[in-house]
Design a protein around this motif. Sequence first.
Motif, PDB file in Angstrom:
ATOM      1  N   ARG A   1      64.691  43.193  91.575  1.00  0.00           N
ATOM      2  CA  ARG A   1      64.581  42.705  92.870  1.00  0.00           C
ATOM      3  C   ARG A   1      66.017  42.805  93.452  1.00  0.00           C
ATOM      4  N   ASN A   2      67.204  42.398  92.667  1.00  0.00           N
ATOM      5  CA  ASN A   2      68.591  42.383  93.394  1.00  0.00           C
ATOM      6  C   ASN A   2      68.707  43.836  93.806  1.00  0.00           C
ATOM      7  N   LYS A   3      68.386  44.784  93.247  1.00  0.00           N
ATOM      8  CA  LYS A   3      68.624  46.274  93.785  1.00  0.00           C
ATOM      9  C   LYS A   3      67.585  46.873  94.519  1.00  0.00           C
ATOM     10  N   ASN A   4      66.339  46.138  94.556  1.00  0.00           N
ATOM     11  CA  ASN A   4      65.263  46.650  95.194  1.00  0.00           C
ATOM     12  C   ASN A   4      64.925  47.982  94.611  1.00  0.00           C
ATOM     13  N   THR A   5      64.767  48.291  93.533  1.00  0.00           N
ATOM     14  CA  THR A   5      64.458  49.571  92.711  1.00  0.00           C
ATOM     15  C   THR A   5      63.354  49.100  91.634  1.00  0.00           C
ATOM     16  N   THR A   6      62.580  50.383  91.356  1.00  0.00           N
ATOM     17  CA  THR A   6      61.538  50.221  90.335  1.00  0.00           C
ATOM     18  C   THR A   6      61.642  51.364  89.734  1.00  0.00           C
ATOM     19  N   ASN A   7      62.079  51.454  88.222  1.00  0.00           N
ATOM     20  CA  ASN A   7      62.060  52.369  87.437  1.00  0.00           C
ATOM     21  C   ASN A   7      61.463  51.998  85.961  1.00  0.00           C
ATOM     22  N   PRO A   8      61.059  53.297  85.295  1.00  0.00           N
ATOM     23  CA  PRO A   8      60.811  52.884  83.940  1.00  0.00           C
ATOM     24  C   PRO A   8      62.000  52.222  82.951  1.00  0.00           C
ATOM     25  N   SER A   9      61.382  51.232  82.436  1.00  0.00           N
ATOM     26  CA  SER A   9      62.456  50.455  81.296  1.00  0.00           C
ATOM     27  C   SER A   9      62.948  51.653  80.392  1.00  0.00           C
ATOM     28  N   MET A  10      64.207  51.561  80.268  1.00  0.00           N
ATOM     29  CA  MET A  10      64.971  52.336  79.221  1.00  0.00           C
ATOM     30  C   MET A  10      64.464  52.132  77.591  1.00  0.00           C
ATOM     31  N   ALA A  11      64.373  50.913  77.514  1.00  0.00           N
ATOM     32  CA  ALA A  11      64.392  50.349  75.963  1.00  0.00           C
ATOM     33  C   ALA A  11      63.317  49.350  75.773  1.00  0.00           C
ATOM     34  N   GLY A  12      62.668  49.099  76.773  1.00  0.00           N
ATOM     35  CA  GLY A  12      61.715  47.761  76.660  1.00  0.00           C
ATOM     36  C   GLY A  12      62.421  46.469  76.718  1.00  0.00           C
ATOM     37  N   HIS A  13      61.652  45.481  76.550  1.00  0.00           N
ATOM     38  CA  HIS A  13      62.336  43.999  76.807  1.00  0.00           C
ATOM     39  C   HIS A  13      61.874  42.983  76.137  1.00  0.00           C
ATOM     40  N   MET A  14      62.324  41.705  75.510  1.00  0.00           N
ATOM     41  CA  MET A  14      61.914  40.884  74.894  1.00  0.00           C
ATOM     42  C   MET A  14      62.147  39.412  75.730  1.00  0.00           C
ATOM     43  N   TRP A  15      61.524  38.595  75.928  1.00  0.00           N
ATOM     44  CA  TRP A  15      62.082  37.315  76.568  1.00  0.00           C
ATOM     45  C   TRP A  15      60.943  36.236  76.339  1.00  0.00           C
TER      46      TRP A  15
ATOM     47  N   LEU B   1      55.485  27.392  74.148  1.00  0.00           N
ATOM     48  CA  LEU B   1      56.274  28.751  74.328  1.00  0.00           C
ATOM     49  C   LEU B   1      55.467  29.971  74.222  1.00  0.00           C
ATOM     50  N   THR B   2      56.134  30.859  74.933  1.00  0.00           N
ATOM     51  CA  THR B   2      55.518  32.125  74.993  1.00  0.00           C
ATOM     52  C   THR B   2      56.736  33.481  74.441  1.00  0.00           C
ATOM     53  N   VAL B   3      56.375  34.090  73.530  1.00  0.00           N
ATOM     54  CA  VAL B   3      57.312  35.298  73.460  1.00  0.00           C
ATOM     55  C   VAL B   3      56.486  36.471  74.046  1.00  0.00           C
ATOM     56  N   ASN B   4      57.411  37.247  74.891  1.00  0.00           N
ATOM     57  CA  ASN B   4      56.940  38.436  75.443  1.00  0.00           C
ATOM     58  C   ASN B   4      57.660  39.595  75.190  1.00  0.00           C
ATOM     59  N   ILE B   5      57.045  40.772  74.819  1.00  0.00           N
ATOM     60  CA  ILE B   5      57.761  42.067  74.438  1.00  0.00           C
ATOM     61  C   ILE B   5      57.036  43.071  75.192  1.00  0.00           C
ATOM     62  N   GLU B   6      57.731  43.735  76.044  1.00  0.00           N
ATOM     63  CA  GLU B   6      57.443  44.804  76.687  1.00  0.00           C
ATOM     64  C   GLU B   6      57.986  46.370  76.323  1.00  0.00           C
ATOM     65  N   GLU B   7      57.143  47.265  76.465  1.00  0.00           N
ATOM     66  CA  GLU B   7      57.613  48.490  75.759  1.00  0.00           C
ATOM     67  C   GLU B   7      58.420  49.350  76.423  1.00  0.00           C
ATOM     68  N   ARG B   8      59.202  50.292  75.832  1.00  0.00           N
ATOM     69  CA  ARG B   8      60.031  51.258  76.962  1.00  0.00           C
ATOM     70  C   ARG B   8      59.147  52.116  77.605  1.00  0.00           C
ATOM     71  N   GLY B   9      59.566  52.377  78.920  1.00  0.00           N
ATOM     72  CA  GLY B   9      58.718  53.162  79.931  1.00  0.00           C
ATOM     73  C   GLY B   9      57.939  52.349  80.834  1.00  0.00           C
ATOM     74  N   THR B  10      57.727  51.054  80.551  1.00  0.00           N
ATOM     75  CA  THR B  10      56.906  50.287  81.515  1.00  0.00           C
ATOM     76  C   THR B  10      57.846  50.147  82.697  1.00  0.00           C
ATOM     77  N   MET B  11      57.098  50.265  83.941  1.00  0.00           N
ATOM     78  CA  MET B  11      57.855  50.240  85.144  1.00  0.00           C
ATOM     79  C   MET B  11      58.380  48.660  85.368  1.00  0.00           C
ATOM     80  N   HIS B  12      59.594  48.864  85.745  1.00  0.00           N
ATOM     81  CA  HIS B  12      60.286  47.290  85.993  1.00  0.00           C
ATOM     82  C   HIS B  12      61.036  47.458  87.365  1.00  0.00           C
TER      83      HIS B  12
END
Length: 140
Positions: free
Chosen positions: A20-34, A6-17
Amino acid sequence: MPKYTLTVNIEERGTMHTDRNKNTTNPSMAGHMWLGASDGVNKPLEFGFASERGMPFDIGVLKDDDNSSYAGEPRYSKTTEITKEQFDRFRDIHENRALSNFDFNNYNAITNNCVAHTWSVLNEIGIETGGFLGELMPNK
């Protein structure tokens, strides 16, 4: 014999995301955990939770492509070995959200977000978290 992880991942705010559904790439507003889980043989399962339209209060959506959606390596990533039973429970929740107590329908940036989702799944598959639920303002 398979090795289950099992892997816990955390991405920081500002990382490019990339969405694919919208075909857009933007900086992450708040980061993410999955979370990700692997049986060492098949493609790992990814399990993240997000806002459908990137809004703080929105419809919730299950994400299964976070590893490839965020640019580069996660800011933090920790992998640990789990049991076959824990992996099976993770897979079952991943495939059937009704098996979880988590509210997958409503995204709330304060109380029902990617962090709360991660901690909820950890608890539900039997990872000891000390009862912490990923709350923005812990009550313990």
